[in-house]
Design a protein around this motif. Sequence first.
Motif, mmCIF file in Angstrom:
data_model
loop_
_atom_site.group_PDB
_atom_site.id
_atom_site.type_symbol
_atom_site.label_atom_id
_atom_site.label_comp_id
_atom_site.label_asym_id
_atom_site.label_seq_id
_atom_site.Cartn_x
_atom_site.Cartn_y
_atom_site.Cartn_z
ATOM 1 N N ARG A 181 0.840 -1.213 0.000
ATOM 2 C CA ARG A 181 0.000 0.000 0.000
ATOM 3 C C ARG A 181 0.868 1.253 0.000
ATOM 4 O O ARG A 181 0.595 2.217 -0.703
ATOM 5 C CB ARG A 181 -0.940 -0.009 1.199
ATOM 6 C CG ARG A 181 -1.918 1.140 1.256
ATOM 7 C CD ARG A 181 -3.068 0.806 2.205
ATOM 8 N NE ARG A 181 -3.962 1.916 2.425
ATOM 9 C CZ ARG A 181 -4.872 2.350 1.559
ATOM 10 N NH1 ARG A 181 -5.003 1.752 0.387
ATOM 11 N NH2 ARG A 181 -5.656 3.371 1.851
ATOM 12 N N GLY A 182 1.928 1.233 0.796
ATOM 13 C CA GLY A 182 2.851 2.360 0.842
ATOM 14 C C GLY A 182 3.565 2.577 -0.476
ATOM 15 O O GLY A 182 3.721 3.716 -0.935
ATOM 16 N N LEU A 183 4.002 1.485 -1.098
ATOM 17 C CA LEU A 183 4.666 1.593 -2.399
ATOM 18 C C LEU A 183 3.718 2.154 -3.457
ATOM 19 O O LEU A 183 4.121 2.969 -4.297
ATOM 20 C CB LEU A 183 5.205 0.230 -2.832
ATOM 21 C CG LEU A 183 6.403 -0.294 -2.037
ATOM 22 C CD1 LEU A 183 6.672 -1.751 -2.382
ATOM 23 C CD2 LEU A 183 7.638 0.567 -2.289
ATOM 24 N N ASP A 184 2.454 1.722 -3.402
ATOM 25 C CA ASP A 184 1.460 2.250 -4.346
ATOM 26 C C ASP A 184 1.283 3.748 -4.137
ATOM 27 O O ASP A 184 1.270 4.524 -5.098
ATOM 28 C CB ASP A 184 0.124 1.517 -4.171
ATOM 29 C CG ASP A 184 -0.917 2.009 -5.157
ATOM 30 O OD1 ASP A 184 -0.753 1.733 -6.367
ATOM 31 O OD2 ASP A 184 -1.883 2.684 -4.727
ATOM 32 N N HIS A 185 1.177 4.154 -2.884
ATOM 33 C CA HIS A 185 1.032 5.585 -2.576
ATOM 34 C C HIS A 185 2.238 6.367 -3.075
ATOM 35 O O HIS A 185 2.092 7.432 -3.688
ATOM 36 C CB HIS A 185 0.864 5.792 -1.069
ATOM 37 C CG HIS A 185 0.788 7.230 -0.686
ATOM 38 N ND1 HIS A 185 1.917 8.005 -0.506
ATOM 39 C CD2 HIS A 185 -0.266 8.041 -0.491
ATOM 40 C CE1 HIS A 185 1.542 9.234 -0.202
ATOM 41 N NE2 HIS A 185 0.235 9.284 -0.184
ATOM 42 N N MET A 186 3.431 5.851 -2.826
ATOM 43 C CA MET A 186 4.651 6.543 -3.236
ATOM 44 C C MET A 186 4.715 6.686 -4.757
ATOM 45 O O MET A 186 5.050 7.759 -5.268
ATOM 46 C CB MET A 186 5.875 5.801 -2.685
ATOM 47 C CG MET A 186 5.998 5.897 -1.166
ATOM 48 S SD MET A 186 7.106 4.663 -0.416
ATOM 49 C CE MET A 186 8.663 5.071 -1.170
ATOM 50 N N ALA A 187 4.375 5.633 -5.483
ATOM 51 C CA ALA A 187 4.399 5.690 -6.949
ATOM 52 C C ALA A 187 3.358 6.672 -7.479
ATOM 53 O O ALA A 187 3.634 7.463 -8.387
ATOM 54 C CB ALA A 187 4.152 4.297 -7.532
ATOM 55 N N ARG A 188 2.167 6.633 -6.906
ATOM 56 C CA ARG A 188 1.110 7.551 -7.347
ATOM 57 C C ARG A 188 1.480 8.997 -7.019
ATOM 58 O O ARG A 188 1.236 9.905 -7.820
ATOM 59 C CB ARG A 188 -0.227 7.169 -6.726
ATOM 60 C CG ARG A 188 -0.795 5.882 -7.289
ATOM 61 C CD ARG A 188 -2.068 5.466 -6.559
ATOM 62 N NE ARG A 188 -2.553 4.185 -7.018
ATOM 63 C CZ ARG A 188 -3.379 3.997 -8.034
ATOM 64 N NH1 ARG A 188 -3.820 5.041 -8.722
ATOM 65 N NH2 ARG A 188 -3.766 2.790 -8.369
#
Length: 152
Positions: free
Chosen positions: A104-111
């Motif tokens: 979830r954190g990686l998705d947030h960072m990429a977005r």
Amino acid sequence: MSRSRRKQEAPDLGILAGRTLFALQRQLFAELAEQGHPDVRPRHGAVLAYLDEAGSRATDLATLSGRHKQVIGTLVDELVELGYVERRPDPADRRAKLIVPTERGLDHMARSDAVIAAMEAAHAQAVGEPAYAEFKRVFKLVAERLSSGGET
């Protein structure tokens, strides 16, 4: 001319930086909320903006963000509870902990990176690529000077 009027017509560095930060945060967090991350707040940027995908120590996040280690600890606690990061032993020093982004954190960072890149591209198009590149170069110099305690 009144002080208020002068500040409106010729805003100082603090006013310009504040306007820029708050407008950027409003747009960024509104778009991230629409993309499935409504629970992250601007204060969490002190962790997420500086977090390495492989993990970072809280002391490094504090240094990079300019926040106290205790503040970073509180923010990490919040992000753990929200499911964005987890604490893991640091393989280089088992006494230390790494703050590691979850999926979830990686998705947030990429977005977040994509939203910021799109915002920057729009500004560069609006004012011209060379002007925007020069603005960023000078703004970075000023920010570095202020961060290092440079005199005015």
